[in-house]
Design a protein around this motif. Structure first.
Motif, PDB file in Angstrom:
ATOM      1  N   THR A  71     -51.252  -1.796   0.631  1.00 32.36           N
ATOM      2  CA  THR A  71     -50.743  -2.727  -0.600  1.00 32.36           C
ATOM      3  C   THR A  71     -50.000  -3.695   0.268  1.00 32.36           C
ATOM      4  N   ARG A  72     -49.632  -4.935  -0.346  1.00 31.28           N
ATOM      5  CA  ARG A  72     -48.855  -6.054   0.177  1.00 31.28           C
ATOM      6  C   ARG A  72     -47.558  -5.413   0.523  1.00 31.28           C
ATOM      7  N   ARG A  75     -48.026  -3.273   4.012  1.00 33.24           N
ATOM      8  CA  ARG A  75     -48.409  -4.414   4.886  1.00 33.24           C
ATOM      9  C   ARG A  75     -47.110  -4.864   5.492  1.00 33.24           C
ATOM     10  N   LEU A 130     -50.875 -12.024   4.751  1.00 36.62           N
ATOM     11  CA  LEU A 130     -50.173 -11.994   3.476  1.00 36.62           C
ATOM     12  C   LEU A 130     -49.931 -13.324   2.876  1.00 36.62           C
TER      13      LEU A 130
END
Length: 184
Positions: A71-72, A75, A130
């Motif tokens: 997931t963001r 990361r 991202l």
């Protein structure tokens, strides 16, 4: 107690005589739980996911990448953890000076600086993945370049690595930019 080869290659049979699970996985083993403790319905799983394993075939978009499905927030946490390891993981005894493996690996002439610069460039690549804009990644690349070039100077460059902390600067830049972005 050791297991025989037959127990390793074939599932054990329960006392009732039936195996605990079939090779095709048609018999339920229990709910599939994600890392946050929520139950996942089997029909919503990614195409490469089968019985708690991953198929790393050519059709799998995450083939060869054990981190492809993060997931963001995961990361971002990974980027921060690597930056801390590189720049501020340790404290010099008797002082308040923090240093990381960037300063230690950098003691190896040329090769050490190339290795740490490559890791720093990977962090910039992750920031770009991202969604960081070009001007932010350009500034991050400038920090990495300055750290890499000055770091090549024996001893003085290593002291600069310890004080400049390019990776922590880059994480701070990325975090500030992410905080300004609207949540979706």
């Amino acid at each position: 107690m050791t297991m025989s080869d037959d127990d390793i290659l074939a599932p054990r049979r329960s006392r009732s005589g039936s195996s605990r699970a079939t090779a095709s996985g048609s018999e339920a083993r229990g709910p599939i739980i994600d890392q946050d403790g929520r139950e996942i319905r089997p029909e919503t799983l990614e195409p490469g996911f089968r019985e708690f394993g991953f198929e790393l075939g050519k059709d799998n978009p995450f083939a060869g990448s054990p981190f492809g499905n993060l997931t963001r927030e995961q990361r971002i946490a990974r980027i921060e953890a690597i930056a801390k390891l590189l720049d501020v993981a340790f404290i010099l005894p008797g002082t308040n000076i923090r240093y990381g493996i960037d300063g230690l690996i950098g003691l190896i002439p040329v090769v050490g600086d190339i290795i740490t610069t490559a890791i720093s460039l990977w962090l910039v690549r992750e920031a770009r993945a991202l969604g960081a804009p070009w001007y932010l990644t350009a500034r991050m690349l400038g920090n990495v370049a300055l750290d890499g070039v000055v770091g090549m100077v024996p001893f003085a460059g290593d002291a600069f690595d310890v004080m400049f902390r390019a990776n922590m600067r880059n994480v701070r830049l990325l975090r500030r930019w992410l905080d300004k972005q609207p949540r979706i």
